[in-house]
Design a protein around this motif. Structure first.
Motif, PDB file in Angstrom:
ATOM      1  N   ALA A   1       6.463  18.351   4.396  1.00 13.74           N
ATOM      2  CA  ALA A   1       7.313  19.201   3.992  1.00 13.74           C
ATOM      3  C   ALA A   1       8.589  19.397   5.199  1.00 13.74           C
ATOM      4  O   ALA A   1       8.418  19.084   6.214  1.00 13.74           O
ATOM      5  N   GLU A   2       9.758  19.654   4.745  1.00 14.43           N
ATOM      6  CA  GLU A   2      11.160  19.732   5.230  1.00 14.43           C
ATOM      7  C   GLU A   2      11.340  18.770   6.453  1.00 14.43           C
ATOM      8  O   GLU A   2      11.933  18.930   7.397  1.00 14.43           O
ATOM      9  N   GLN A   3      11.173  17.374   6.056  1.00 21.29           N
ATOM     10  CA  GLN A   3      11.512  16.331   6.610  1.00 21.29           C
ATOM     11  C   GLN A   3      13.069  16.538   7.216  1.00 21.29           C
ATOM     12  O   GLN A   3      13.759  16.809   6.288  1.00 21.29           O
TER      13      GLN A   3
ATOM     14  N   LEU B   1       0.748  -1.124   0.108  1.00 15.09           N
ATOM     15  CA  LEU B   1      -0.005   0.219  -0.054  1.00 15.09           C
ATOM     16  C   LEU B   1       1.053   1.254  -0.041  1.00 15.09           C
ATOM     17  O   LEU B   1       0.212   2.497  -0.377  1.00 15.09           O
ATOM     18  N   THR B   2       2.042   0.892   0.472  1.00 17.79           N
ATOM     19  CA  THR B   2       3.047   2.369   0.340  1.00 17.79           C
ATOM     20  C   THR B   2       3.233   2.735  -1.022  1.00 17.79           C
ATOM     21  O   THR B   2       2.997   4.050  -1.340  1.00 17.79           O
ATOM     22  N   GLU B   3       3.552   1.918  -1.791  1.00 18.82           N
ATOM     23  CA  GLU B   3       3.577   2.315  -3.249  1.00 18.82           C
ATOM     24  C   GLU B   3       2.162   2.848  -4.042  1.00 18.82           C
ATOM     25  O   GLU B   3       2.265   3.867  -4.888  1.00 18.82           O
ATOM     26  N   TYR B   4       1.184   2.327  -3.526  1.00 17.01           N
ATOM     27  CA  TYR B   4      -0.337   2.640  -4.154  1.00 17.01           C
ATOM     28  C   TYR B   4      -0.419   4.135  -3.527  1.00 17.01           C
ATOM     29  O   TYR B   4      -1.413   4.859  -4.105  1.00 17.01           O
ATOM     30  N   LEU B   5      -0.064   4.384  -2.183  1.00 16.15           N
ATOM     31  CA  LEU B   5      -0.376   5.857  -1.863  1.00 16.15           C
ATOM     32  C   LEU B   5       0.671   6.706  -2.453  1.00 16.15           C
ATOM     33  O   LEU B   5       0.004   7.952  -2.565  1.00 16.15           O
ATOM     34  N   ARG B   6       1.779   6.322  -2.614  1.00 14.46           N
ATOM     35  CA  ARG B   6       2.745   7.092  -3.027  1.00 14.46           C
ATOM     36  C   ARG B   6       2.237   7.716  -4.689  1.00 14.46           C
ATOM     37  O   ARG B   6       2.345   9.100  -5.022  1.00 14.46           O
ATOM     38  N   THR B   7       1.616   6.927  -5.460  1.00 14.43           N
ATOM     39  CA  THR B   7       1.134   7.192  -6.673  1.00 14.43           C
ATOM     40  C   THR B   7      -0.361   7.681  -6.583  1.00 14.43           C
ATOM     41  O   THR B   7      -1.008   7.911  -7.786  1.00 14.43           O
ATOM     42  N   TRP B   8      -0.989   7.633  -5.373  1.00 13.11           N
ATOM     43  CA  TRP B   8      -2.252   8.547  -5.465  1.00 13.11           C
ATOM     44  C   TRP B   8      -2.462   9.666  -5.879  1.00 13.11           C
ATOM     45  O   TRP B   8      -1.404  10.407  -5.529  1.00 13.11           O
ATOM     46  N   PRO B   9      -3.588  10.234  -6.564  1.00 16.53           N
ATOM     47  CA  PRO B   9      -3.455  11.557  -7.028  1.00 16.53           C
ATOM     48  C   PRO B   9      -3.512  12.431  -5.942  1.00 16.53           C
ATOM     49  O   PRO B   9      -4.198  12.322  -4.917  1.00 16.53           O
ATOM     50  N   GLY B  10      -2.571  13.542  -5.985  1.00 10.57           N
ATOM     51  CA  GLY B  10      -2.542  14.645  -4.824  1.00 10.57           C
ATOM     52  C   GLY B  10      -1.643  14.059  -3.598  1.00 10.57           C
ATOM     53  O   GLY B  10      -1.618  14.733  -2.736  1.00 10.57           O
ATOM     54  N   ALA B  11      -1.056  13.165  -3.814  1.00  9.71           N
ATOM     55  CA  ALA B  11       0.250  12.586  -2.995  1.00  9.71           C
ATOM     56  C   ALA B  11       1.484  13.571  -2.839  1.00  9.71           C
ATOM     57  O   ALA B  11       1.917  14.043  -3.609  1.00  9.71           O
ATOM     58  N   HIS B  12       1.818  13.757  -1.568  1.00  2.00           N
ATOM     59  CA  HIS B  12       2.863  14.520  -1.243  1.00  2.00           C
ATOM     60  C   HIS B  12       3.884  13.464  -0.543  1.00  2.00           C
ATOM     61  O   HIS B  12       3.655  12.422   0.144  1.00  2.00           O
ATOM     62  N   ARG B  13       5.320  13.631  -0.751  1.00  2.00           N
ATOM     63  CA  ARG B  13       6.323  12.936  -0.221  1.00  2.00           C
ATOM     64  C   ARG B  13       7.576  13.799   0.171  1.00  2.00           C
ATOM     65  O   ARG B  13       7.854  14.611  -0.207  1.00  2.00           O
ATOM     66  N   SER B  14       8.041  13.283   1.367  1.00  2.00           N
ATOM     67  CA  SER B  14       9.187  14.090   2.066  1.00  2.00           C
ATOM     68  C   SER B  14      10.539  13.795   1.316  1.00  2.00           C
ATOM     69  O   SER B  14      10.670  13.020   0.446  1.00  2.00           O
ATOM     70  N   ARG B  15      11.602  14.806   1.751  1.00  2.00           N
ATOM     71  CA  ARG B  15      12.640  14.767   0.907  1.00  2.00           C
ATOM     72  C   ARG B  15      13.593  13.900   1.403  1.00  2.00           C
ATOM     73  O   ARG B  15      14.663  13.371   0.612  1.00  2.00           O
ATOM     74  N   HIS B  16      13.552  13.254   2.530  1.00  2.00           N
ATOM     75  CA  HIS B  16      14.580  12.420   3.068  1.00  2.00           C
ATOM     76  C   HIS B  16      14.423  11.009   2.320  1.00  2.00           C
ATOM     77  O   HIS B  16      13.412  10.437   2.083  1.00  2.00           O
ATOM     78  N   PRO B  17      15.430  10.324   2.206  1.00  2.00           N
ATOM     79  CA  PRO B  17      15.392   9.011   1.461  1.00  2.00           C
ATOM     80  C   PRO B  17      14.460   8.103   2.198  1.00  2.00           C
ATOM     81  O   PRO B  17      13.744   7.097   1.503  1.00  2.00           O
TER      82      PRO B  17
ATOM     83  N   SER C   1       9.318  16.419  12.227  1.00  2.00           N
ATOM     84  CA  SER C   1       9.347  14.956  11.502  1.00  2.00           C
ATOM     85  C   SER C   1       7.690  15.111  11.040  1.00  2.00           C
ATOM     86  O   SER C   1       6.931  15.444  11.823  1.00  2.00           O
ATOM     87  N   PRO C   2       7.614  14.229  10.001  1.00  2.00           N
ATOM     88  CA  PRO C   2       6.365  13.773   9.812  1.00  2.00           C
ATOM     89  C   PRO C   2       5.591  13.106  11.264  1.00  2.00           C
ATOM     90  O   PRO C   2       4.496  13.131  11.228  1.00  2.00           O
ATOM     91  N   LEU C   3       6.204  12.421  11.683  1.00  2.00           N
ATOM     92  CA  LEU C   3       6.017  11.909  13.107  1.00  2.00           C
ATOM     93  C   LEU C   3       5.577  12.816  14.085  1.00  2.00           C
ATOM     94  O   LEU C   3       4.524  12.663  14.826  1.00  2.00           O
ATOM     95  N   ALA C   4       6.656  13.775  14.397  1.00  2.00           N
ATOM     96  CA  ALA C   4       6.240  14.937  15.236  1.00  2.00           C
ATOM     97  C   ALA C   4       4.698  15.571  14.823  1.00  2.00           C
ATOM     98  O   ALA C   4       4.124  15.947  15.736  1.00  2.00           O
ATOM     99  N   LYS C   5       4.783  15.850  13.552  1.00  2.00           N
ATOM    100  CA  LYS C   5       3.648  16.552  13.183  1.00  2.00           C
ATOM    101  C   LYS C   5       2.434  15.760  13.308  1.00  2.00           C
ATOM    102  O   LYS C   5       1.015  16.135  13.597  1.00  2.00           O
ATOM    103  N   LEU C   6       2.504  14.415  13.308  1.00  2.00           N
ATOM    104  CA  LEU C   6       1.199  13.443  13.517  1.00  2.00           C
ATOM    105  C   LEU C   6       0.763  13.631  14.813  1.00  2.00           C
ATOM    106  O   LEU C   6      -0.640  13.806  15.098  1.00  2.00           O
TER     107      LEU C   6
END
Length: 267
Positions: A137-139, A106-122, A149-154
């Motif tokens: 943004a700005e991981q 599901l990670t790859e499915y969500l990555r390619t979902w319309p409107g998906a955003h992805r962080s800059r860190h590998p 981080s995204p976890l802190a923002k969650l």
């Protein structure tokens, strides 16, 4: 031969509602599609069911990481190191595949979902919905699961962790607790990755608390123990989604519990 249970979108929606998924929530998902059952329409339907309940005012996020990344480069045989140093493509948030073998399909499915955003860190996160751009943004380049981080923002937006048939020992959020815990001599991990900067491949050095082996020498998967102890002492929403044992856990509460558990046990 036993027939596989067929799981429809309408059933998924019903089960997720009972679990407590609803509009405006921000949810981090861990899922095993196999454990859910035979989903009519495929894995996309699982995401569609969740997003339909969250509506446009909610947000769904997952850890995506990066397929075939050279994290273990320094431990590989020399010929393999040379091949990756010469020709490993740079991590590109807009194009690099999610590490679906490790993180789930599901990670790859969500990555390619319309409107998906992805962080800059590998070791990236991907999100869809109202807060998706802000969450990713700005991981931080260094200590990627700490403040900002995204976890802190969650946690900041009172989000939740949704486990759909996924092992409770795989809760990525607890890496944020590892960062926050006041524990002496936490193990540090250092590695190199090629990333895309201004259209060029650049090898960058990264440093963080050890998310692979743990922050201390501990005999078992302490994430699993932490979540078990949390479930035994805190109210949590549990149930079945399709055929999968599932949990909806409060992110901030679980993080605080994880920090306290680590400080009590690792000190």
């Amino acid at each position: 031969m036993k027939k596989k249970q067929l799981i429809t979108k309408s059933q998924l929606i019903q089960d997720l509602k009972k679990l407590g998924v609803c509009k405006k929530q921000t949810i981090m998902l861990h899922s095993s599609v196999r454990n859910i059952g035979w989903v009519v329409g495929g894995p996309d339907v699982v995401l569609a069911a969740i997003l339909s309940l969250l509506t446009d005012s909610g947000t769904l996020m997952m850890m995506a990481s990066w397929e075939d990344n050279p994290y273990d480069l320094s431990r590989w045989p020399k010929h393999r190191q040379e091949a990756y140093l010469c020709e490993c493509p740079a991590y590109d948030p807009s194009r690099s595949r999610a590490d679906w073998r490790e993180m789930g399909i599901l990670t790859e499915y969500l990555r390619t979902w319309p409107g998906a955003h992805r962080s800059r860190h590998p070791f990236s996160y991907v999100a869809v919905g109202e807060l998706a751009q802000w969450i990713t943004a700005e991981q931080p380049w260094q200590y990627r699961d700490g403040p900002g981080s995204p976890l802190a923002k969650l946690c900041e937006v009172s989000g939740s962790v949704l486990l759909l048939g996924s092992p409770i020992g795989d809760v990525t959020l607890l890496h944020h607790a590892e960062h926050l815990a006041d524990v002496p001599n936490k193990w540090i991990d250092r590695y190199r990755m090629p990333i895309l900067q201004n259209g060029q491949r650049v090898w960058m050095d990264f440093e963080e608390f050890d998310t692979t082996n743990g922050i201390v020498d501990w005999p078992d998967n302490y994430f699993e123990t932490i979540v078990k102890d949390y479930l035994a002492t805190h109210p949590a929403q549990t149930g079945k989604v399709g055929g999968a044992k599932s949990y909806l856990l409060d992110a901030q509460s679980l993080t605080q519990f994880g920090v306290q558990w680590m400080e009590e046990n690792f000190n």
